[in-house]
Write a protein that holds these residues in place. Sequence first.
Motif, PDB file in Angstrom:
ATOM      1  N   ASP A 155      49.343  45.745  43.696  1.00 38.81           N
ATOM      2  CA  ASP A 155      49.924  47.008  44.117  1.00 38.81           C
ATOM      3  C   ASP A 155      50.481  46.832  45.532  1.00 38.81           C
ATOM      4  O   ASP A 155      49.746  46.405  46.434  1.00 38.81           O
ATOM      5  N   PRO A 156      51.770  47.144  45.756  1.00 44.04           N
ATOM      6  CA  PRO A 156      52.291  47.009  47.125  1.00 44.04           C
ATOM      7  C   PRO A 156      51.604  47.953  48.105  1.00 44.04           C
ATOM      8  O   PRO A 156      51.727  47.777  49.314  1.00 44.04           O
ATOM      9  N   ASN A 157      50.868  48.930  47.581  1.00 43.52           N
ATOM     10  CA  ASN A 157      50.153  49.871  48.433  1.00 43.52           C
ATOM     11  C   ASN A 157      48.708  49.463  48.686  1.00 43.52           C
ATOM     12  O   ASN A 157      47.933  50.243  49.250  1.00 43.52           O
ATOM     13  N   ASP A 158      48.353  48.250  48.293  1.00 46.95           N
ATOM     14  CA  ASP A 158      47.028  47.717  48.610  1.00 46.95           C
ATOM     15  C   ASP A 158      46.813  47.824  50.124  1.00 46.95           C
ATOM     16  O   ASP A 158      47.668  47.422  50.919  1.00 46.95           O
ATOM     17  N   GLU A 159      45.672  48.371  50.519  1.00 46.27           N
ATOM     18  CA  GLU A 159      45.439  48.636  51.945  1.00 46.27           C
ATOM     19  C   GLU A 159      45.474  47.368  52.787  1.00 46.27           C
ATOM     20  O   GLU A 159      45.771  47.420  53.985  1.00 46.27           O
ATOM     21  N   ARG A 160      45.205  46.211  52.179  1.00 45.27           N
ATOM     22  CA  ARG A 160      45.249  44.955  52.933  1.00 45.27           C
ATOM     23  C   ARG A 160      46.669  44.601  53.344  1.00 45.27           C
ATOM     24  O   ARG A 160      46.877  43.757  54.228  1.00 45.27           O
TER      25      ARG A 160
END
Length: 311
Positions: A155-160
């Motif tokens: 997911d490009p929205n992964d917090e990492r």
Amino acid sequence: MSGHEGEERDEGEERDAGEAEAVRRFRARTGLPGLVDVHTHFMPERVLKKVWAYFDAAGPLIGREWPISYRREEDERVALLRAFGARAYTSMLYPHKPAMAEWLNGWAAAFAARTPDCLRTATLFPEDGVEAYVREAVEGGARIFKSHLQVGAYDPNDERLDRVWGLLAEAAVPVVMHCGSGPAPGKYTGPEPVGRLLARHPRLRLIVAHLGMPEYVDFLDLAERYAEVRLDTTMAFTDFSEAFAPFPREARARLADLGDRILLGTDFPNIPYPYIHQLEALERLGLGDAWLRAVCYENGARLFGIADRGL
């Protein structure tokens, strides 16, 4: 070398010369000083061979027969791009698991150092330490990044990744992202995850690979909404892609309206047709030579400062 191998090599050289001449004629009739191709692949040999084997097997992310047109040695592929008139191109590469991206970035830095017409390319993956190695790549001179949501299955929205996108936006380093659901959908492909990413990082210089195939219209909407979003032409409009993901005819006028933010991409060498076919597919859209010059050279030259500073 056997006589048979010699004949095959001679035939290959003759074919390459013919293709280079066809590209030269295309450039001559459209007034192009050269090409800037933002979507070409160079990788470590053992990685590239695995990629080719996946294509040969028509793996689940491919879903169809996909012959590789330019299965050559690295130096031969570089020479062929130069013969086509590519003034700048990329070494798109991508990890499919953790602890791979940083190693790929090291290889790409060395490749760019020995191949000065290649824009130094880097990649990333949502993992511990990603911000550190992305920062190192940017400070070391990376000109463009590759993100592959389909192959990487993230997911490009992964917090990492959130601080990474902010870093790249601040540094104005473009990111070519395979985020459309073609040729096969992934868990995180499609316009919705990208829309959420851009809502948080509106200045991110995102280049949507393959024009967002097959969600062309949705990604055109995002480009109209966010001034730093661009799209590359990789495989779009070719006979191969039109057979399973045709570009909607009614949306062609929007390509003209966004003509300053569309960039040439081809997927060389992993394409199932000659390089010239991508260029001719763009030409037959009928959007004019000025549009072709912008897409195939001027937009990329401006984005990477090629016209002003060279490589």
